[in-house]
Design a protein around this motif. Structure first.
Motif, PDB file in Angstrom:
ATOM      1  N   CYS A  59      -4.067  -4.385  10.145  1.00 16.24           N
ATOM      2  CA  CYS A  59      -3.588  -5.444  11.040  1.00 16.24           C
ATOM      3  C   CYS A  59      -3.776  -6.789  10.347  1.00 16.24           C
ATOM      4  N   SER A  60      -2.711  -7.571  10.333  1.00 17.92           N
ATOM      5  CA  SER A  60      -2.771  -8.880   9.690  1.00 17.92           C
ATOM      6  C   SER A  60      -1.744  -9.798  10.308  1.00 17.92           C
ATOM      7  N   ALA A  93      -5.028   6.767  13.694  1.00 13.63           N
ATOM      8  CA  ALA A  93      -6.418   7.144  13.945  1.00 13.63           C
ATOM      9  C   ALA A  93      -7.335   5.933  14.091  1.00 13.63           C
ATOM     10  N   GLY A  94      -6.906   4.780  13.576  1.00 20.10           N
ATOM     11  CA  GLY A  94      -7.746   3.600  13.659  1.00 20.10           C
ATOM     12  C   GLY A  94      -7.071   2.402  13.029  1.00 20.10           C
ATOM     13  N   LEU A  95      -7.688   1.240  13.230  1.00 17.54           N
ATOM     14  CA  LEU A  95      -7.158  -0.025  12.745  1.00 17.54           C
ATOM     15  C   LEU A  95      -8.164  -0.684  11.820  1.00 17.54           C
ATOM     16  N   ILE A  96      -7.651  -1.328  10.769  1.00 11.74           N
ATOM     17  CA  ILE A  96      -8.502  -2.113   9.885  1.00 11.74           C
ATOM     18  C   ILE A  96      -7.907  -3.506   9.778  1.00 11.74           C
ATOM     19  N   THR A  97      -8.725  -4.466   9.410  1.00 10.47           N
ATOM     20  CA  THR A  97      -8.216  -5.806   9.170  1.00 10.47           C
ATOM     21  C   THR A  97      -7.774  -5.931   7.721  1.00 10.47           C
ATOM     22  N   ASN A  98      -6.929  -6.908   7.481  1.00 12.62           N
ATOM     23  CA  ASN A  98      -6.466  -7.110   6.115  1.00 12.62           C
ATOM     24  C   ASN A  98      -7.445  -7.924   5.278  1.00 12.62           C
ATOM     25  N   CYS A 124      -9.259  -4.184   3.946  1.00  7.63           N
ATOM     26  CA  CYS A 124      -8.621  -3.901   2.658  1.00  7.63           C
ATOM     27  C   CYS A 124      -8.779  -5.016   1.638  1.00  7.63           C
ATOM     28  N   ASN A 125      -9.174  -6.208   2.054  1.00  3.34           N
ATOM     29  CA  ASN A 125      -9.347  -7.335   1.130  1.00  3.34           C
ATOM     30  C   ASN A 125     -10.596  -8.117   1.510  1.00  3.34           C
ATOM     31  N   GLY A 126     -11.153  -8.792   0.553  1.00  8.90           N
ATOM     32  CA  GLY A 126     -12.217  -9.725   0.867  1.00  8.90           C
ATOM     33  C   GLY A 126     -11.651 -11.050   1.340  1.00  8.90           C
ATOM     34  N   ARG A 127     -10.455 -11.376   0.855  1.00  9.93           N
ATOM     35  CA  ARG A 127      -9.821 -12.635   1.226  1.00  9.93           C
ATOM     36  C   ARG A 127      -8.308 -12.484   1.122  1.00  9.93           C
ATOM     37  N   ALA A 128      -7.600 -13.530   1.471  1.00  8.11           N
ATOM     38  CA  ALA A 128      -6.148 -13.494   1.400  1.00  8.11           C
ATOM     39  C   ALA A 128      -5.702 -13.233  -0.040  1.00  8.11           C
ATOM     40  N   HIS A 129      -4.530 -12.681  -0.193  1.00 10.36           N
ATOM     41  CA  HIS A 129      -4.039 -12.358  -1.525  1.00 10.36           C
ATOM     42  C   HIS A 129      -2.632 -12.924  -1.720  1.00 10.36           C
TER      43      HIS A 129
END
Length: 160
Positions: A59-60, A93-98, A124-129
């Motif tokens: 999700c982003s 199955a679930g949600l993650i943040t970007n 999936c990231n430590g910060r914006a890409h």
């Protein structure tokens, strides 16, 4: 772990500090996290508690969430996930943040609360890409991998 109001503040502060840039406004993050808890229960789970073939949705939001005029409203978060489900038939199955950030850390929490899905502790990231490859978690290198995306948002009244 069931998320409680104190967790929202800790997550938003932690995301803002550890995110290293980008990720939106802390004020918006606190509001979105509170809205999620008003909407339903938010459960945070460990990725290791899921089957290896579980489908997770990142999700982003795209653009500058800290911009003066934001065109992404809470209903857009839900609509994007609804569009993804309708057009792919995925069993999510679930949600993650970007990424981490003042708002981004709670990406997915509203959808999770509204749809009774868990939030998976695996951003999936430590910060914006700046490039898709940087945000792909290495999936771009998996032969045959197909990314499925959906988007919602904007403001018809202003043409944004």
């Amino acid at each position: 772990m069931k998320v409680v109001p104190a967790d929202v503040e800790a997550a938003v502060w932690g995301g803002a500090v550890l995110g290293g840039g980008g990720g939106g406004s802390m004020v918006n993050g606190l509001e979105l996290g509170a809205l999620a808890l008003q909407t339903g229960q938010v459960n945070l789970i460990n990725v290791e508690n899921l089957p290896e073939d579980a489908v997770l949705v990142t999700c982003s939001y795209v653009g500058s969430p800290a911009a003066e005029h934001i065109c992404v409203r809470p209903e857009a978060y839900l609509r994007a996930l609804e569009l993804l489900r309708e057009n792919t038939g995925l069993d999510i199955a679930g949600l993650i943040t970007n990424e981490c950030g003042g708002t981004a850390t709670v990406n997915g929490w509203l959808q999770a609360a509204a749809l009774s899905l868990p939030v998976v502790d695996a951003p999936c990231n430590g910060r914006a890409h700046p490039t898709g490859v940087m945000g792909s978690m290495g999936l771009h290198a998996v032969e045959g991998y197909v990314s499925k995306q959906a988007a919602a948002g904007g403001e018809a009244e202003t043409g944004r």
